[in-house]
Motif scaffolding. Structure first.
Motif, PDB file in Angstrom:
ATOM      1  N   ILE A   5       0.860  -1.180   0.000  1.00  0.00           N
ATOM      2  CA  ILE A   5       0.000   0.000   0.000  1.00  0.00           C
ATOM      3  C   ILE A   5       0.897   1.230   0.000  1.00  0.00           C
ATOM      4  CG2 ILE A   5      -1.783   1.287   1.230  1.00  0.00           C
ATOM      5  CD1 ILE A   5      -2.671  -1.353   2.502  1.00  0.00           C
ATOM      6  N   VAL A  28      -5.697  -0.203  -7.825  1.00  0.00           N
ATOM      7  CA  VAL A  28      -4.526  -1.057  -7.618  1.00  0.00           C
ATOM      8  C   VAL A  28      -3.795  -1.121  -8.952  1.00  0.00           C
ATOM      9  CG1 VAL A  28      -3.684  -3.393  -7.136  1.00  0.00           C
ATOM     10  CG2 VAL A  28      -5.581  -2.447  -5.810  1.00  0.00           C
ATOM     11  N   ASP A  37      -1.465  -0.947  -3.950  1.00  0.00           N
ATOM     12  CA  ASP A  37      -2.763  -0.351  -3.624  1.00  0.00           C
ATOM     13  C   ASP A  37      -2.557   1.135  -3.361  1.00  0.00           C
ATOM     14  OD1 ASP A  37      -5.212   0.410  -2.631  1.00  0.00           O
ATOM     15  OD2 ASP A  37      -5.398  -1.255  -1.216  1.00  0.00           O
ATOM     16  N   ASP A  40      -4.412   4.442   0.344  1.00  0.00           N
ATOM     17  CA  ASP A  40      -3.681   4.287   1.602  1.00  0.00           C
ATOM     18  C   ASP A  40      -4.431   4.857   2.802  1.00  0.00           C
ATOM     19  OD1 ASP A  40      -3.330   6.881   0.593  1.00  0.00           O
ATOM     20  OD2 ASP A  40      -1.447   7.140   1.672  1.00  0.00           O
ATOM     21  N   ARG A  82     -12.375  -1.985  -0.132  1.00  0.00           N
ATOM     22  CA  ARG A  82     -11.303  -2.783  -0.723  1.00  0.00           C
ATOM     23  C   ARG A  82     -11.801  -4.202  -1.019  1.00  0.00           C
ATOM     24  NH1 ARG A  82      -6.998  -0.856   3.397  1.00  0.00           N
ATOM     25  NH2 ARG A  82      -5.795   0.723   2.270  1.00  0.00           N
TER      26      ARG A  82
END
Length: 213
Positions: A5, A28, A37, A40, A82
């Motif tokens: 991330i 992503v 990713d 964050d 997510r």
């Protein structure tokens, strides 16, 4: 998703999927290598949502204030979005590659998010077209997830598999809907992956043409 991330400042060039839901999946990058990713934190999700232009400024301001006031629930909401994003990626790529049967876990996750969105929605009329609508008042910090789940259902119902692609660029793997007239779009963007591929091809040809000592 297994990967890292990292913070990322979203720009217009990151929205090349041809659909809001596909652009979510593309938060992503480098899925074909070591996935990264870009979401964050919840504030980054709001930054992305603002850039898309699909959400009202008033709703995004309300979400930002709610997240600032209580960061822990906001991070939990981000974790749920997510989960939806990764399920959509698995489902869309399965449809692109015509995998059968469809990934059961991914289908179940998308169904779960869609049902949760419907439970918080109300039926409205857009002209003469009925639609389900969610708002921050009923959805809270899950507003973006609910809206995206509803739009994902609409996308999946009308998805043209022959026009839905995976970019073959190095360290990419983004998805996109090919809306070009000829239906021959290959890259997520010629400005990035397309030009990079052309540069590598030119370099190899130049090296091959060099006289051997």
């Amino acid at each position: 998703m297994t990967g890292s991330i990292r913070p990322h400042t979203f720009k217009a060039r990151d929205l090349v999927g041809g659909h809001l839901v596909v652009d979510l999946v593309n938060t992503v990058t480098a899925r074909d290598a070591e996935p990264v990713d870009w979401l964050d934190g919840y504030p980054r999700l709001l930054e992305w949502a603002t850039l898309t232009g699909h959400f009202s400024p008033a709703d995004l301001t309300a979400l930002r204030e709610a997240a600032d006031a209580d960061p822990d629930p906001a991070e939990s909401a981000l974790a749920r979005i997510r989960e939806l994003r990764e399920a959509l990626h698995k489902l869309l790529t399965a449809l692109i590659h015509q995998d059968a049967p469809a990934p059961t876990e991914a289908v179940g996750q998308v169904e779960k998010d869609w049902k949760d969105a419907v439970a918080h929605a109300r039926l409205t009329l857009d002209g003469t077209t009925p639609r389900l609508q969610v708002d921050v008042g009923t959805s809270g910090l899950d507003h973006l997830r609910h809206e995206l789940a509803l739009r994902a259902f609409d996308l999946l119902r009308a998805l043209p598999p022959e026009r839905t692609r995976v970019c073959p660029g190095q360290r990419c793997g983004w998805l996109f809907l090919d809306s070009s007239r000829g239906g021959r779009r290959r890259w997520c963007s010629m400005a990035t992956c397309g030009n990079s591929a052309k540069g590598r091809t030119h370099y190899r040809r130049s090296r091959a043409a060099e006289p051997q000592e």
